[in-house]
Scaffold this active site. Structure first.
Site, PDB file in Angstrom:
ATOM      1  N   ASP A 197       0.886  -1.120   0.127  1.00 30.73           N
ATOM      2  CA  ASP A 197      -0.074   0.065   0.109  1.00 30.73           C
ATOM      3  C   ASP A 197       0.773   1.265   0.017  1.00 30.73           C
ATOM      4  O   ASP A 197       0.543   2.217   0.864  1.00 30.73           O
ATOM      5  CB  ASP A 197      -1.014  -0.177   1.319  1.00 30.73           C
ATOM      6  CG  ASP A 197      -2.160   1.146   1.339  1.00 30.73           C
ATOM      7  OD1 ASP A 197      -2.368   1.645   0.181  1.00 30.73           O
ATOM      8  OD2 ASP A 197      -2.402   1.609   2.216  1.00 30.73           O
ATOM      9  N   TYR A 198       1.971   1.449  -0.620  1.00 30.60           N
ATOM     10  CA  TYR A 198       2.595   2.578  -0.984  1.00 30.60           C
ATOM     11  C   TYR A 198       1.899   3.564  -1.739  1.00 30.60           C
ATOM     12  O   TYR A 198       1.430   3.014  -2.722  1.00 30.60           O
ATOM     13  CB  TYR A 198       4.191   2.169  -1.706  1.00 30.60           C
ATOM     14  CG  TYR A 198       5.033   1.805  -0.704  1.00 30.60           C
ATOM     15  CD1 TYR A 198       5.697   2.477   0.245  1.00 30.60           C
ATOM     16  CD2 TYR A 198       5.358   0.208  -0.744  1.00 30.60           C
ATOM     17  CE1 TYR A 198       6.738   2.187   0.964  1.00 30.60           C
ATOM     18  CE2 TYR A 198       6.536  -0.152   0.254  1.00 30.60           C
ATOM     19  CZ  TYR A 198       7.044   0.708   1.017  1.00 30.60           C
ATOM     20  OH  TYR A 198       7.967   0.133   1.910  1.00 30.60           O
ATOM     21  N   GLU A 199       1.929   4.775  -1.485  1.00 31.45           N
ATOM     22  CA  GLU A 199       0.914   5.869  -2.114  1.00 31.45           C
ATOM     23  C   GLU A 199       1.803   6.970  -2.603  1.00 31.45           C
ATOM     24  O   GLU A 199       1.330   7.795  -3.224  1.00 31.45           O
ATOM     25  CB  GLU A 199      -0.041   6.284  -1.142  1.00 31.45           C
ATOM     26  CG  GLU A 199      -1.037   5.010  -0.718  1.00 31.45           C
ATOM     27  CD  GLU A 199      -2.250   5.438  -0.012  1.00 31.45           C
ATOM     28  OE1 GLU A 199      -2.375   6.500   0.290  1.00 31.45           O
ATOM     29  OE2 GLU A 199      -3.057   4.463   0.325  1.00 31.45           O
ATOM     30  N   HIS A 200       3.018   6.746  -2.286  1.00 32.21           N
ATOM     31  CA  HIS A 200       4.152   8.078  -2.581  1.00 32.21           C
ATOM     32  C   HIS A 200       5.414   7.360  -2.856  1.00 32.21           C
ATOM     33  O   HIS A 200       5.735   6.440  -2.292  1.00 32.21           O
ATOM     34  CB  HIS A 200       4.363   9.125  -1.457  1.00 32.21           C
ATOM     35  CG  HIS A 200       2.900   9.604  -0.763  1.00 32.21           C
ATOM     36  ND1 HIS A 200       2.224  10.461  -1.388  1.00 32.21           N
ATOM     37  CD2 HIS A 200       2.212   9.018   0.050  1.00 32.21           C
ATOM     38  CE1 HIS A 200       1.214  10.722  -0.665  1.00 32.21           C
ATOM     39  NE2 HIS A 200       1.212   9.855   0.463  1.00 32.21           N
TER      40      HIS A 200
END
Length: 304
Positions: free
Chosen positions: A152-155
């Site tokens: 769930d990396y978002e950046h």
């Protein structure tokens, strides 16, 4: 030409046609997943209602490769536990899995923020990040007796190809080593996010068991027809994958349960396309008594 040579291709064509027209309803799943522990609200596994007729995954949120300091900094794949360890400890995991044979527990990697700072995917090199990640995730998984991981990396401080290689190799090696039995990704519709997950899917999609697509990241007031359109768009992006539908109980966007989420799910189920439901998150649902978790699992457990 021998007449038998003409018959064989015809038989093969009939065989292929029969099996390619298998009813789509076979694709439906009874998988329910819920993120838990990110907001330190004291929620426990046993607070959440568990329907014995579904496959239930708790997803601990989050393991993060950052330092736990006033100014957090990336650790190049050395993951630490940042969920509510007081209420979601190894003994709690053991207890809930012992009480409910249909429960599995995973951990999610990355997330949005740590100490109000964005969490960035920041590998120094592919090999060093993967080496550190394998070591630290294996330790956490064994300590907590976990079954899977969620990405769930978002950046990002890395290009899509680097992300694809790091995460793809991580999942491959964790599965080969028997550390996890399943893996999921949690993308959402954003021009700086999707390219990373699509690059991963393109090369390593065969290793990804579930796509936890964050449909609650779409605008508030999403209608049933818009939601179904989004679902089919993302199913096309992650072709061949099990794209799960989702809603948030934190006041985020997308199609809410009040506005027709379960109507949309029922329609997908009739079409054989309901691969599962996930919720963000148990921490936010507790105040309403997990009303929509119960409703989700009842819908999934129904045979039609």
């Amino acid at each position: 030409m021998n007449s038998h040579m003409l018959v064989l291709p015809l038989i093969l064509q009939i065989f292929i046609a029969l099996f390619s027209s298998t009813p789509a309803v076979a694709a439906n799943s009874k998988l329910f997943r819920e993120y838990i522990g990110a907001e330190d609200k004291g929620v426990t596994f046993s607070d959440v209602p568990i329907n014995s007729q579904v496959d239930f995954h708790f997803i601990l949120s989050f393991a993060i490769d950052y330092t736990n300091s006033s100014i957090p900094s990336p650790t190049n794949g050395d993951f630490g536990v940042y969920w509510d360890t007081e209420n979601l400890s190894p003994s709690h995991v053991f207890s809930i899995k012992s009480q409910h044979p249909n429960v599995k527990v995973a951990m999610s990697l990355g997330g949005d923020t740590i100490n109000d700072e964005h969490v960035y995917f920041s590998p120094k090199t592919i090999n060093s990040w993967v080496r550190n990640a394998i070591h630290s995730i294996t330790e956490i998984s064994r300590k907590y007796n976990l079954d899977g991981i969620d990405i769930d990396y978002e950046h990002f401080h890395a290009d899509p190809d680097t992300f694809a290689e790091c995460i793809g190799l991580l999942v491959l090696l964790l599965k080969q080593n028997g550390v996890v039995s399943f893996a999921s990704i949690a993308p959402y519709n954003n021009d700086s996010v999707q390219p990373h997950y699509l690059a991963l899917w393109s090369k390593y999609g065969h290793l990804i068991d579930y796509v936890n697509f964050q449909f609650y990241a779409y605008h508030k007031g999403t209608t049933v027809s818009q939601f179904l359109k989004y679902f089919h768009e993302q199913s096309s992006n992650y072709r061949g994958g099990k794209v799960l539908v989702s809603f948030g109980t934190d006041g985020s966007g997308g199609l809410s349960p009040q506005n027709g989420f379960f109507k949309a799910c029922s329609r997908l189920k009739r079409q054989g396309k309901l691969h599962g439901i996930f919720v963000w998150s148990a921490d936010d649902s507790k105040k309403a008594g997990f009303l929509y978790e119960k409703q989700s699992q009842t819908l999934l457990a129904r045979s039609t």
